[in-house]
Design a protein around this motif. Structure first.
Motif, mmCIF file in Angstrom:
data_model
loop_
_atom_site.group_PDB
_atom_site.id
_atom_site.type_symbol
_atom_site.label_atom_id
_atom_site.label_comp_id
_atom_site.label_asym_id
_atom_site.label_seq_id
_atom_site.Cartn_x
_atom_site.Cartn_y
_atom_site.Cartn_z
ATOM 1 N N ASP A 1 0.870 -1.177 0.000
ATOM 2 C CA ASP A 1 0.000 0.000 0.000
ATOM 3 C C ASP A 1 0.906 1.226 0.000
ATOM 4 O OD1 ASP A 1 -2.253 -1.609 0.225
ATOM 5 O OD2 ASP A 1 -2.311 -1.463 2.411
ATOM 6 N N TYR A 2 0.434 2.309 -0.603
ATOM 7 C CA TYR A 2 1.230 3.539 -0.575
ATOM 8 C C TYR A 2 0.334 4.739 -0.373
ATOM 9 C CZ TYR A 2 -0.168 4.479 -5.411
ATOM 10 O OH TYR A 2 -0.880 4.731 -6.546
ATOM 11 N N ARG A 3 0.952 5.791 0.122
ATOM 12 C CA ARG A 3 0.281 7.079 0.274
ATOM 13 C C ARG A 3 1.292 8.148 -0.092
ATOM 14 N NH1 ARG A 3 -1.110 7.965 5.925
ATOM 15 N NH2 ARG A 3 0.008 9.905 5.961
ATOM 16 N N LEU A 4 0.871 9.078 -0.942
ATOM 17 C CA LEU A 4 1.716 10.187 -1.368
ATOM 18 C C LEU A 4 1.120 11.465 -0.813
ATOM 19 C CD1 LEU A 4 4.057 11.315 -3.050
ATOM 20 C CD2 LEU A 4 2.570 11.208 -5.055
ATOM 21 N N LEU B 1 6.425 9.938 0.406
ATOM 22 C CA LEU B 1 5.880 8.719 -0.172
ATOM 23 C C LEU B 1 6.017 7.624 0.872
ATOM 24 C CD1 LEU B 1 4.767 6.967 -2.448
ATOM 25 C CD2 LEU B 1 7.105 6.747 -3.314
ATOM 26 N N ILE B 2 4.898 7.140 1.363
ATOM 27 C CA ILE B 2 4.885 6.161 2.441
ATOM 28 C C ILE B 2 4.496 4.808 1.853
ATOM 29 C CG2 ILE B 2 3.841 5.544 4.647
ATOM 30 C CD1 ILE B 2 3.175 8.784 4.591
ATOM 31 N N ILE B 3 5.385 3.835 2.023
ATOM 32 C CA ILE B 3 5.177 2.468 1.545
ATOM 33 C C ILE B 3 4.989 1.600 2.776
ATOM 34 C CG2 ILE B 3 6.205 0.527 0.289
ATOM 35 C CD1 ILE B 3 5.793 2.977 -1.492
ATOM 36 N N GLN B 4 3.905 0.824 2.809
ATOM 37 C CA GLN B 4 3.656 -0.034 3.970
ATOM 38 C C GLN B 4 2.730 -1.175 3.593
ATOM 39 O OE1 GLN B 4 2.056 2.624 6.866
ATOM 40 N NE2 GLN B 4 0.116 2.876 5.812
ATOM 41 N N GLY C 1 6.920 -0.493 7.278
ATOM 42 C CA GLY C 1 6.995 0.262 6.038
ATOM 43 C C GLY C 1 8.162 1.224 6.069
ATOM 44 N N ALA D 1 9.455 5.394 4.296
ATOM 45 C CA ALA D 1 9.038 6.618 3.598
ATOM 46 C C ALA D 1 10.224 7.208 2.842
ATOM 47 C CB ALA D 1 8.500 7.636 4.596
ATOM 48 N N LEU E 1 8.756 5.345 -8.750
ATOM 49 C CA LEU E 1 9.449 4.645 -7.674
ATOM 50 C C LEU E 1 10.172 3.447 -8.251
ATOM 51 C CD1 LEU E 1 9.988 4.009 -4.626
ATOM 52 C CD2 LEU E 1 7.865 2.671 -4.695
ATOM 53 N N ILE F 1 3.586 6.291 -9.263
ATOM 54 C CA ILE F 1 2.789 6.585 -8.075
ATOM 55 C C ILE F 1 1.979 7.842 -8.337
ATOM 56 C CG2 ILE F 1 2.881 7.095 -5.604
ATOM 57 C CD1 ILE F 1 3.902 4.286 -6.294
#
Length: 157
Positions: free
Chosen positions: A52-55, A68-71, A121, A123, A136, A153
């Motif tokens: 899952d990711y959140r930008l 950019l958070i990858i978890q 995760g 970042a 990415l 992303i």
């Protein structure tokens, strides 16, 4: 005494040469990663990334800072190397993970053990001129082989 001094000087110079070779190798690797990411125009893993990711963008005086958070990995990813790239870079800083560090970064579904290098995760953060898409580069080992992908992303408000 002179022999001891000469020996110490030679050891120091040999150590510096080894460090320079290691740094040179890292810079060359970074250059290769940058070429891969910049050349990748098509999406190669966008459909179902194994995480899952959140930008997130935050305004700055001269542009934006992104995180950019990858978890929440959906599969085991060992020895991760990551680099984020944007066409709107505000400086020459490419955020990386596992490329210059000696530490190992691993993600595994529902498993965290920092002593073993398994995290929930990570970042990557950088500065850009405008909000938008990031690329990415992600390289990792799975059960069978080394996998390298470039993910596009997308930013969603």
């Amino acid at each position: 005494m002179k022999k001891i001094l000469m020996f110490l000087i030679c050891l120091t110079l040999a150590g510096c040469a080894q460090r320079t070779n290691k740094n040179s190798k890292l810079v060359n690797n970074m250059s290769e990663y940058n070429k891969i990411v910049k050349k990748t125009q098509s999406s190669r893993g966008d459909e179902n990334p194994p995480f899952d990711y959140r930008l997130v963008y935050s305004p700055l005086d001269d542009g934006y800072r992104y995180d950019l958070i990858i978890q929440n990995a959906s599969k085991t990813m060992k020895h991760i190397k990551a680099l984020a790239y944007s066409d709107a870079l505000n400086d020459k800083y490419y955020p990386t993970l596992g490329i210059f560090e000696e530490a190992r970064y691993n993600l595994k579904k529902d498993y965290v053990n920092k002593k073993e290098g398994y995290y929930k995760g990570f970042a990557l953060s950088g500065k850009v001129k405008r909000e938008g898409e990031l690329r990415l580069y992600l390289s990792y080992e799975n059960e069978n082989k080394r996998v390298s992908e470039v993910y596009r992303i997308h930013y969603e408000n």
